[in-house]
Write a protein that holds these residues in place. Sequence first.
Motif, mmCIF file in Angstrom:
data_model
loop_
_atom_site.group_PDB
_atom_site.id
_atom_site.type_symbol
_atom_site.label_atom_id
_atom_site.label_comp_id
_atom_site.label_asym_id
_atom_site.label_seq_id
_atom_site.Cartn_x
_atom_site.Cartn_y
_atom_site.Cartn_z
ATOM 1 N N UNK A 26 1.094 -1.293 -0.517
ATOM 2 C CA UNK A 26 0.127 0.661 0.228
ATOM 3 C C UNK A 26 0.804 1.203 0.405
ATOM 4 N N UNK A 27 0.221 2.269 -1.430
ATOM 5 C CA UNK A 27 0.984 3.491 -0.806
ATOM 6 C C UNK A 27 0.736 4.253 -0.285
ATOM 7 N N UNK A 28 1.162 4.172 0.964
ATOM 8 C CA UNK A 28 0.256 5.970 2.185
ATOM 9 C C UNK A 28 0.497 7.567 2.091
ATOM 10 N N UNK A 29 1.378 7.576 1.109
ATOM 11 C CA UNK A 29 1.374 9.485 1.253
ATOM 12 C C UNK A 29 2.600 9.143 0.275
ATOM 13 N N UNK A 30 1.802 10.971 -0.518
ATOM 14 C CA UNK A 30 2.825 11.691 -1.531
ATOM 15 C C UNK A 30 2.917 12.963 -0.917
ATOM 16 N N UNK A 31 4.237 13.103 -1.331
ATOM 17 C CA UNK A 31 4.733 14.533 -1.836
ATOM 18 C C UNK A 31 5.164 15.181 -2.870
ATOM 19 N N UNK A 32 4.640 16.490 -2.924
ATOM 20 C CA UNK A 32 5.116 16.867 -4.551
ATOM 21 C C UNK A 32 6.598 17.967 -4.030
ATOM 22 N N UNK A 33 6.628 17.947 -5.143
ATOM 23 C CA UNK A 33 8.677 18.326 -4.789
ATOM 24 C C UNK A 33 8.158 20.210 -4.810
ATOM 25 N N UNK A 34 9.216 21.426 -4.200
ATOM 26 C CA UNK A 34 8.657 22.493 -5.154
ATOM 27 C C UNK A 34 8.686 22.715 -6.193
ATOM 28 N N UNK A 35 9.346 22.737 -7.453
ATOM 29 C CA UNK A 35 9.352 22.615 -8.603
ATOM 30 C C UNK A 35 8.227 22.223 -9.376
ATOM 31 N N UNK A 36 7.095 21.623 -8.712
ATOM 32 C CA UNK A 36 6.375 19.992 -9.602
ATOM 33 C C UNK A 36 6.953 19.547 -10.499
ATOM 34 N N UNK A 37 8.148 19.050 -10.332
ATOM 35 C CA UNK A 37 8.979 17.941 -11.570
ATOM 36 C C UNK A 37 8.538 16.639 -11.087
ATOM 37 N N UNK A 38 8.504 16.587 -9.245
ATOM 38 C CA UNK A 38 8.540 15.666 -8.623
ATOM 39 C C UNK A 38 7.933 15.288 -7.616
ATOM 40 N N UNK A 39 7.948 13.499 -7.212
ATOM 41 C CA UNK A 39 7.247 13.714 -5.931
ATOM 42 C C UNK A 39 8.079 12.419 -5.251
ATOM 43 N N UNK A 40 7.780 12.149 -4.011
ATOM 44 C CA UNK A 40 8.001 11.710 -2.654
ATOM 45 C C UNK A 40 7.190 10.246 -2.915
ATOM 46 N N UNK A 41 7.092 8.970 -2.374
ATOM 47 C CA UNK A 41 6.311 8.320 -2.283
ATOM 48 C C UNK A 41 6.722 7.371 -1.036
ATOM 49 N N UNK A 42 5.730 7.118 -0.462
ATOM 50 C CA UNK A 42 6.114 5.841 0.977
ATOM 51 C C UNK A 42 5.591 5.080 1.116
ATOM 52 N N UNK A 43 5.701 3.492 0.978
ATOM 53 C CA UNK A 43 4.746 2.379 1.624
ATOM 54 C C UNK A 43 4.975 1.732 2.487
ATOM 55 N N UNK A 44 4.102 0.634 2.809
ATOM 56 C CA UNK A 44 3.614 -0.464 3.367
ATOM 57 C C UNK A 44 5.509 -1.572 3.126
ATOM 58 N N UNK A 45 6.153 -1.733 1.814
ATOM 59 C CA UNK A 45 6.424 -2.507 1.677
ATOM 60 C C UNK A 45 7.991 -1.053 1.742
ATOM 61 N N UNK A 46 8.020 -0.740 3.252
ATOM 62 C CA UNK A 46 9.238 -0.386 3.826
ATOM 63 C C UNK A 46 9.777 0.489 2.829
ATOM 64 N N UNK A 47 9.717 1.396 1.863
ATOM 65 C CA UNK A 47 10.855 1.710 0.740
ATOM 66 C C UNK A 47 9.944 3.161 0.693
ATOM 67 N N UNK A 48 10.765 4.075 0.174
ATOM 68 C CA UNK A 48 9.909 5.996 -0.543
ATOM 69 C C UNK A 48 11.150 5.860 -1.824
ATOM 70 N N UNK A 49 10.369 6.112 -2.458
ATOM 71 C CA UNK A 49 10.491 6.127 -4.261
ATOM 72 C C UNK A 49 10.209 7.542 -4.802
ATOM 73 N N UNK A 50 11.412 8.446 -5.100
ATOM 74 C CA UNK A 50 11.621 9.378 -5.655
ATOM 75 C C UNK A 50 10.713 9.781 -7.103
ATOM 76 N N UNK A 51 10.074 10.054 -7.651
ATOM 77 C CA UNK A 51 8.970 9.975 -8.677
ATOM 78 C C UNK A 51 9.752 11.447 -9.731
ATOM 79 N N UNK A 52 10.419 11.054 -11.384
ATOM 80 C CA UNK A 52 10.075 12.501 -11.992
ATOM 81 C C UNK A 52 9.257 12.167 -13.003
#
Length: 610
Positions: A235-261
């Motif tokens: 499950x992905x529990x939360x997401x947050x945008x970068x200040x420039x609106x070009x990337x997001x950070x996601x966190x999950x029950x799989x114990x990982x955090x990922x940065x996406x373009x």
Amino acid sequence: MATLSETYACVPSTERGRGILISGDPKSNNILYCTARSVIIRNLDNPLQVSVYGEHAYPVTVARYSPNGEWIASADVSGTVRIWGTHNDFVLKNEFRVLSSRIDDLQWSADGMRIVASGDGKGKSFVRAFMWDSGSTVGDFDGHSRRVLSCAFKPTRPFRIVSCGEDFLVNFYDGPPFKFNMSIRDHTNFVNCVRYSPDGSKFITVSSDRKGIIYDGKTGNKLGELSAEDGHKGSIYAVSWSPDSKQVLTVSADKSAKVWDILEDGSSGTLNKTLAHTESGGVEDMLVGCLWQNDHMLTVSLGGTINLYSAKDLDKSPLTLSGHMKNVTVLNLLNKSEKMLLSSSYDGIIIRWIPGVGYSGKFDSKQFGLIKLLAVGEEEVITSGFDNKVYRVPLQGENFGPAEQVDVGSQPKDVSLALNPPELALIAIESGIVLLTGSKIVSTINLGFTVTACTISPDGSEAIVGGQDGKLHIYSVSGDTFTEQSVLEKHRGAISVIRYSPDFTMFASADLNREAVVWDRVSREVKLNNMLFHTARINCLAWSPDNRLVATGSLDTCVIIYEIGKPAASRRTIKGAHLGGVYGLTFIDQERVVSSGEDGCIRVWTLNSD
């Protein structure tokens, strides 16, 4: 008087299977999170700079800064929103009952005039938007049938509101006044979080179906998805945008955090990096919250640990901030020469702190279960919980060695360690005391009264036992025999704590009837009395290393410091040291006393010479 020099903050309250909200103010680089009835304000550039707002009557779920940074809106499980100032003692601007039950998320409009809140409600009222100054409703939010976990305000005109929740729906509203536009049914499980990009062009939703979906911010039309092949495995529990609106950070029950373009047109999100984290891999390492603020990226685990990453250097190891989530009941100076502190909360968490640095590591204390009592020696700690067991645990550098457990036959009421011989420990149980040498019970003695507190002298030759009847019984200890020497009667309530002075010439005792007494150990006469300035029971007391000061901590939230040789009336009082009461006290040195309490925080106070 005493001034607050450091706060080791509690960590966010978390709940398994739920995301939590961490928000911030980019101007000041402060972040907000909630623990029990407190809102914690913490500075990312200096994590020991902490303020606490504790005016909610119920557990707080979410808090957010207004766009101008002057106000904070915080909400709780009763459906109440409080709006208060960030300066001048958190003055209350407004309080509104917004929903009939728990609020899970809220957000300000970009002009700071309106607030939208979502959560659990009766009937159809799961979302509500209102004017921040009058509380009047601005719109109608039909369309949800179950708890709404998250909501977002479009930060640019034309304003839009998006909400999502346990009915698997994402609902889109035009306004103001806001009215239902459409339901989006792209997810197949709880939709846990929705966030608008700072430029307002897009919003993203993340769900327990492991998907992240990107939409047009103005129309709500689907644009694309986060790449599935590199995606989260839980499950992905939360997401947050970068200040420039070009990337997001996601966190999950799989114990990982990922940065996406995120592509400019929103048609896809490709994995940039999976952030490294150093955890043990237990359930408590599931990630449930995140925030991207300026150059900081932070994640929060189910165990409350905050990992702080540099957005400019994703390969750099994160700074780990941790702490307690529950009442900190015991506080001890672990290493007198290096000035290291050890604290424990009743949920079994034991943490090491270094003054001036803060968090310095968590001991693996799962082997003991719940912790009620903790005594610290030179080379070991001794703990007990809510069963009949006592654990003797050697200190081995950065961690504990294997614990030896002893069943003492009854729930321990107090524990005390002799320093020399270090193997000798005194355990108070309701009917009397148990003497331990190592993990061996030397004797169990029924004392004929209900025991509530005890202490053993540093050389193990004397013990003082306090009773429910308020009497102090002094015993000489020789081998396995206890010989009563005298009984002291001054207290009018059950004894709660007894402590020898470091030089062994005095001892202090306190009771549930809010009184403390300092005694001369040899003559057994009262050395300082009329210590009757608390308004509720005394939970803890501590001596300064030079034997000159005695501090007491009480359920009345205050710490009072008395000086030996001066009348009790010349005391120093720290008011409101801990919301809910003070439960732990220790001195670092003559000038600094440390307190802990119900609020999960630990505070270092510098005593100024009057």
